[in-house]
Design a protein around this motif. Structure first.
Motif, PDB file in Angstrom:
ATOM      1  N   ILE A 102       0.837  -1.200   0.000  1.00 57.48           N
ATOM      2  CA  ILE A 102       0.000   0.000   0.000  1.00 57.48           C
ATOM      3  C   ILE A 102       0.873   1.252   0.000  1.00 57.48           C
ATOM      4  N   GLY A 103       2.016   1.166   0.688  1.00 56.63           N
ATOM      5  CA  GLY A 103       2.892   2.332   0.777  1.00 56.63           C
ATOM      6  C   GLY A 103       3.774   2.545  -0.443  1.00 56.63           C
ATOM      7  N   PHE A 104       3.718   1.607  -1.387  1.00 53.89           N
ATOM      8  CA  PHE A 104       4.627   1.656  -2.538  1.00 53.89           C
ATOM      9  C   PHE A 104       4.472   2.947  -3.348  1.00 53.89           C
ATOM     10  N   GLY A 105       3.235   3.273  -3.687  1.00 55.15           N
ATOM     11  CA  GLY A 105       2.975   4.470  -4.501  1.00 55.15           C
ATOM     12  C   GLY A 105       3.483   5.737  -3.835  1.00 55.15           C
TER      13      GLY A 105
ATOM     14  N   ALA B 192      14.910 -17.442 -12.706  1.00 53.98           N
ATOM     15  CA  ALA B 192      14.189 -16.543 -11.802  1.00 53.98           C
ATOM     16  C   ALA B 192      13.416 -15.491 -12.587  1.00 53.98           C
ATOM     17  N   ILE B 193      14.034 -14.923 -13.607  1.00 52.02           N
ATOM     18  CA  ILE B 193      13.374 -13.863 -14.379  1.00 52.02           C
ATOM     19  C   ILE B 193      12.218 -14.443 -15.187  1.00 52.02           C
ATOM     20  N   ASP B 194      12.391 -15.693 -15.616  1.00 50.81           N
ATOM     21  CA  ASP B 194      11.344 -16.360 -16.376  1.00 50.81           C
ATOM     22  C   ASP B 194      10.068 -16.487 -15.540  1.00 50.81           C
ATOM     23  N   ARG B 195      10.236 -16.697 -14.238  1.00 51.72           N
ATOM     24  CA  ARG B 195       9.082 -16.818 -13.342  1.00 51.72           C
ATOM     25  C   ARG B 195       8.530 -15.457 -12.944  1.00 51.72           C
ATOM     26  N   PHE B 196       9.289 -14.407 -13.217  1.00 53.41           N
ATOM     27  CA  PHE B 196       8.893 -13.063 -12.801  1.00 53.41           C
ATOM     28  C   PHE B 196       7.634 -12.616 -13.552  1.00 53.41           C
ATOM     29  N   ASP B 197       6.647 -12.149 -12.808  1.00 53.33           N
ATOM     30  CA  ASP B 197       5.392 -11.705 -13.404  1.00 53.33           C
ATOM     31  C   ASP B 197       5.568 -10.287 -13.937  1.00 53.33           C
ATOM     32  N   MET B 198       5.630 -10.171 -15.275  1.00 55.24           N
ATOM     33  CA  MET B 198       5.910  -8.870 -15.889  1.00 55.24           C
ATOM     34  C   MET B 198       4.814  -7.844 -15.579  1.00 55.24           C
ATOM     35  N   ARG B 199       3.648  -8.333 -15.155  1.00 56.21           N
ATOM     36  CA  ARG B 199       2.574  -7.390 -14.827  1.00 56.21           C
ATOM     37  C   ARG B 199       2.936  -6.542 -13.605  1.00 56.21           C
ATOM     38  N   LEU B 200       3.871  -7.068 -12.791  1.00 51.38           N
ATOM     39  CA  LEU B 200       4.327  -6.289 -11.626  1.00 51.38           C
ATOM     40  C   LEU B 200       5.010  -5.006 -12.076  1.00 51.38           C
ATOM     41  N   LEU B 201       5.655  -5.061 -13.244  1.00 51.61           N
ATOM     42  CA  LEU B 201       6.313  -3.866 -13.770  1.00 51.61           C
ATOM     43  C   LEU B 201       5.277  -2.808 -14.110  1.00 51.61           C
ATOM     44  N   GLN B 202       4.181  -3.281 -14.714  1.00 56.68           N
ATOM     45  CA  GLN B 202       3.107  -2.357 -15.070  1.00 56.68           C
ATOM     46  C   GLN B 202       2.547  -1.717 -13.796  1.00 56.68           C
ATOM     47  N   ALA B 203       2.348  -2.574 -12.783  1.00 58.79           N
ATOM     48  CA  ALA B 203       1.810  -2.075 -11.512  1.00 58.79           C
ATOM     49  C   ALA B 203       2.762  -1.042 -10.905  1.00 58.79           C
ATOM     50  N   GLY B 204       4.054  -1.341 -10.914  1.00 61.69           N
ATOM     51  CA  GLY B 204       5.031  -0.426 -10.337  1.00 61.69           C
ATOM     52  C   GLY B 204       5.120   0.875 -11.121  1.00 61.69           C
ATOM     53  N   TYR B 205       5.091   0.730 -12.433  1.00 64.79           N
ATOM     54  CA  TYR B 205       5.153   1.889 -13.327  1.00 64.79           C
ATOM     55  C   TYR B 205       3.936   2.781 -13.091  1.00 64.79           C
ATOM     56  N   ASP B 206       2.793   2.130 -12.880  1.00 63.18           N
ATOM     57  CA  ASP B 206       1.547   2.852 -12.628  1.00 63.18           C
ATOM     58  C   ASP B 206       1.619   3.588 -11.291  1.00 63.18           C
ATOM     59  N   LEU B 207       2.375   3.009 -10.345  1.00 66.07           N
ATOM     60  CA  LEU B 207       2.470   3.597  -9.001  1.00 66.07           C
ATOM     61  C   LEU B 207       3.704   4.499  -8.895  1.00 66.07           C
ATOM     62  N   TYR B 208       3.997   5.213  -9.966  1.00 68.15           N
ATOM     63  CA  TYR B 208       4.962   6.321  -9.972  1.00 68.15           C
ATOM     64  C   TYR B 208       6.431   5.910  -9.888  1.00 68.15           C
ATOM     65  N   ALA B 209       6.738   4.613 -10.049  1.00 70.82           N
ATOM     66  CA  ALA B 209       8.143   4.203  -9.987  1.00 70.82           C
ATOM     67  C   ALA B 209       8.824   4.529 -11.318  1.00 70.82           C
ATOM     68  N   SER B 210      10.062   5.034 -11.231  1.00 68.74           N
ATOM     69  CA  SER B 210      10.853   5.227 -12.443  1.00 68.74           C
ATOM     70  C   SER B 210      11.451   3.885 -12.839  1.00 68.74           C
ATOM     71  N   ARG B 211      12.109   3.836 -14.004  1.00 70.62           N
ATOM     72  CA  ARG B 211      12.702   2.568 -14.423  1.00 70.62           C
ATOM     73  C   ARG B 211      13.717   2.070 -13.402  1.00 70.62           C
ATOM     74  N   TRP B 212      14.523   2.972 -12.906  1.00 74.17           N
ATOM     75  CA  TRP B 212      15.538   2.620 -11.930  1.00 74.17           C
ATOM     76  C   TRP B 212      14.895   2.088 -10.641  1.00 74.17           C
ATOM     77  N   GLN B 213      13.821   2.768 -10.221  1.00 72.76           N
ATOM     78  CA  GLN B 213      13.122   2.326  -9.006  1.00 72.76           C
ATOM     79  C   GLN B 213      12.459   0.974  -9.200  1.00 72.76           C
ATOM     80  N   LEU B 214      11.971   0.732 -10.415  1.00 71.56           N
ATOM     81  CA  LEU B 214      11.372  -0.581 -10.716  1.00 71.56           C
ATOM     82  C   LEU B 214      12.419  -1.667 -10.545  1.00 71.56           C
ATOM     83  N   LEU B 215      13.621  -1.388 -11.080  1.00 73.05           N
ATOM     84  CA  LEU B 215      14.702  -2.357 -10.988  1.00 73.05           C
ATOM     85  C   LEU B 215      15.050  -2.614  -9.530  1.00 73.05           C
TER      86      LEU B 215
END
Lengths: 356, 304
Positions: A102-105, B192-215
């Motif tokens: 929840i705190g991620f954003g 490990a990366i193969d099992r990684f759910d790429m949708r998490l990137l979309q979620a992180g990107y949506d929640l204001y994370a930059s590329r570096w922060q996503l990594l």
């Protein structure tokens, strides 16, 4: 007219190129008001999720514009848009606790630690998940994950919340609960919700307004009552609720059915003035009477619990479904082959525009 | 998760245990056995022509840390051993780090290809295993030696006017080991990366994370098990590497593996070689425990 939260202007989205090109969205224009619960409703592949992705920023339109609170955000990346999404798969971060999810954003927005902690606490209370703050998503049930996904998307206080079929993974009972929960959250937060679903009942019960989509086009926008009682065309009439379709010839405000009887009709939007037409009527608007109305022959009855559906055929073979309330005991007293008369209030029969 | 209460299920579980018997036998005979022999040898006297004399002695262990000057017979700290050990650790760490820096983008690239291309790339990654390590290492030798391809090319283009000395340096060992152990990093990372759910990137990107922060906040923590596995698979063999430092480091830049070999060969001091091997084993074990605790700890602090 209240202010506009999100506006799509002639938005087109084409995937692929040349002969393999697929038009997912064919020039949709739509204005969603601030603070409303707006639902994009349509069958899978109708373009509703594509439109959502354009608003979220995961895709860019081939043509047209997307505006948020009046400013053009068409090509802004998702992480700069004050718009958050609740994903169909929830997409919770498996390595983080509920509270950290929840705190991620707010954390990525660079808010101070104390503020983040306060926001997380407030969000946990909002979705009633205080007890689960330290759990990992893998330790939660589907409904709980759903709540966390909602809280996570609401935590950064977005201007618009996008919900991509968020309830489709839940079982029926939980889905009903979450429908009420979602509506409550929307009213409490006052945030504009754009909800995507293929479930017409979900759309009708929760929405302030509904946009019905099919094959990349927006067919009708209106409040649930308007969509249900005055469907703009045959697709809307059959996709939202059930409809019987009657064919005949229109003359003034009367329609001569192909089966014979002449009936008073209500003209829908863009209905033709005269000539051969199709009219729609809802099964629950029809009553079975001893005389008058349209003569029909009972073909079958189907018991649905609260309702019993009676399928009757008109003289020209048109099948009409009538929804009757099931009696306390016994059956509705209709047997295959018996003659009945179908009656309804004037105004229940809506003349639809010609199909283009 | 709970213990099987059903007697039938218990029987089945027991029978399943039997299946591991070959592995257990192999472990006892193939791993524990030799280790035990090493441990015993480290407490014996060296034989005159190699091998050991069966007499209890702590000389080997003494010699691990202390050394007697061959001229005046004074005792001194065996700093040569420490130097060799430090060089080994440094090179192994550098190799692991560099293999990760190169291996991560590689694994990411492969994992995000179409299934067909993925198989092809994984196949390419495993091809080096088909050739003998010695030959591959000599090939690198050919590339980086003074008259090798690289220097010839650089001289020809005029970028340099004298060959850069790369062979028989720590740099050569580092390059060789990175090349040799890179697949061991790429494969677990890929898994490990193969099992990684790429949708998490979309979620992180949506929640204001930059590329570096996503990594940093999404990808690395989620694929951490792969990073740990890859690092261990590279670090351990790199620390004990023998062939690569021998061929690319020459005789001068010894690593611990070469030094141990020396004791069993020309040095004719098997007990010292055995004692050094045990030290290496203990150091690696401690390093691994610390590393996995540290790596897993930052992930699971919420359960603490």
């Amino acid at each position: 007219m209240s202010e506009t939260a999100v506006e799509a202007r002639e938005t087109r989205k084409v995937y692929g190129q040349g002969a393999a090109a697929v038009t997912a969205l064919g020039g949709v224009s739509l204005a969603i008001r601030k603070g409303e619960f707006f639902t994009l409703l349509g069958p899978s592949g109708c373009g509703k999720t594509t439109l959502l992705k354009l608003i979220a920023g995961f895709e860019s339109p081939t043509a047209g514009q997307i505006l948020l609170h009046g400013s053009d955000i068409t090509f802004d990346p998702p992480n700069t848009r004050p718009v958050n999404t609740v994903f169909q798969s929830y997409a919770l971060f498996p390595h983080l606790t509920v509270a950290e999810n929840i705190g991620f954003g707010p954390k990525m927005q660079g808010r101070p630690k104390a503020e983040i902690a306060e926001t997380v606490k407030r969000m946990l209370a909002l979705v009633r998940m205080e007890q689960m703050a330290d759990r990992k998503p893998g330790q939660l049930s589907g409904g709980q994950q759903q709540r966390v996904a909602l809280a996570r998307a609401l935590a950064p206080a977005p201007k618009v919340l996008l919900l991509d079929e968020p309830l489709s993974a839940l079982d029926l009972k939980l889905r009903k609960e979450m429908q009420i929960e979602l509506k409550r959250l929307q009213v409490e937060t006052g945030i504009t919700f754009i909800f995507v679903t293929h479930d017409q009942e979900e759309a009708l019960t929760m929405s302030d307004r509904i946009g019905v989509m099919q094959a990349g086009r927006l067919l009708q926008v209106g409040d649930p009552r308007a969509i249900y009682t005055r469907p703009a065309n045959r697709f809307v009439a059959s996709f939202i609720g059930e409809s019987n379709f009657l064919h005949g010839t229109l003359r003034g405000n009367e329609m001569t059915l192909d089966a014979g009887p002449v009936l008073p009709v209500e003209k829908g939007d863009n209905a033709p003035a005269a000539g051969p037409v199709t009219a729609a009527i809802r099964p629950e608007q029809i009553r079975i009477a001893a005389g008058g109305g349209i003569p029909a022959k009972v073909r079958d009855t189907v018991y649905f619990g609260t309702d019993t559906h009676c399928v009757a055929t008109l003289s020209d073979g048109t099948e009409i479904t009538v929804r009757l309330q099931s009696p306390v005991s016994g059956d509705v007293g209709l047997h295959p082959g018996s003659d009945v008369h179908l009656r309804f209030e004037p105004g229940a029969l809506i003349v639809l525009p010609e199909e283009t | 998760m709970s213990a099987p209460d059903d007697p039938k299920a218990r029987d089945e579980a027991r029978r399943g245990w039997l299946l591991s018997a070959p592995a257990l036998v192999l472990l006892v005979v193939g791993a524990s056995g030799p280790l035990l022999i090493m441990l015993v040898y480290s407490f014996l006297e060296p034989g005159q022509y190699g091998n050991v004399e069966w007499a209890l002695s702590f000389k080997a262990w003494f010699n691990v840390v202390m050394t007697r000057d061959i001229f005046d017979g004074t005792l001194g700290f065996a700093d040569a051993h420490l130097t060799i050990f430090w060089r080994s650790a440094k090179l192994a760490l550098l190799t692991t780090l560099f293999a990760f820096l190169v291996g991560f983008p590689t694994a990411w690239f492969i994992a995000t290809r179409s299934p067909g291309a993925r198989t092809a790339f994984l196949f390419l990654i495993t091809i080096p295993f088909w050739t003998n390590l010695l030959i591959r290492t000599f090939a690198i030798n050919q590339i980086i030696r003074n008259e090798g391809f690289l220097n010839t090319f650089l001289l020809w283009t005029g970028i340099i006017d004298a060959p850069i000395v790369m062979l028989y340096t720590d740099f050569a060992v580092f390059v060789g080991m990175t090349y040799v152990y890179l697949p061991l990093m790429v494969l677990p990372l890929f898994a490990a990366i193969d099992r990684f759910d790429m949708r998490l990137l979309q979620a992180g990107y949506d929640l204001y994370a930059s590329r570096w922060q996503l990594l940093r906040h999404v990808i690395v923590p989620v694929v951490k098990p792969g990073i740990i596995a890859g690092s261990i698979l590279v670090f351990i063999p790199a620390l004990g590497a023998y062939v690569t430092p021998r061929i690319l480091g020459g005789g001068r830049n010894m690593m611990i593996g070469n030094f141990i070999e020396l004791q069993f060969g020309q040095g004719r001091n098997w007990p010292l070689g055995a004692a050094l091997s045990v030290v290496l084993l203990v150091v690696v074990t401690i390093a691994l425990i610390v590393y996995t605790r540290f790596a897993a700890g930052s992930q699971d602090k919420s359960h603490g």
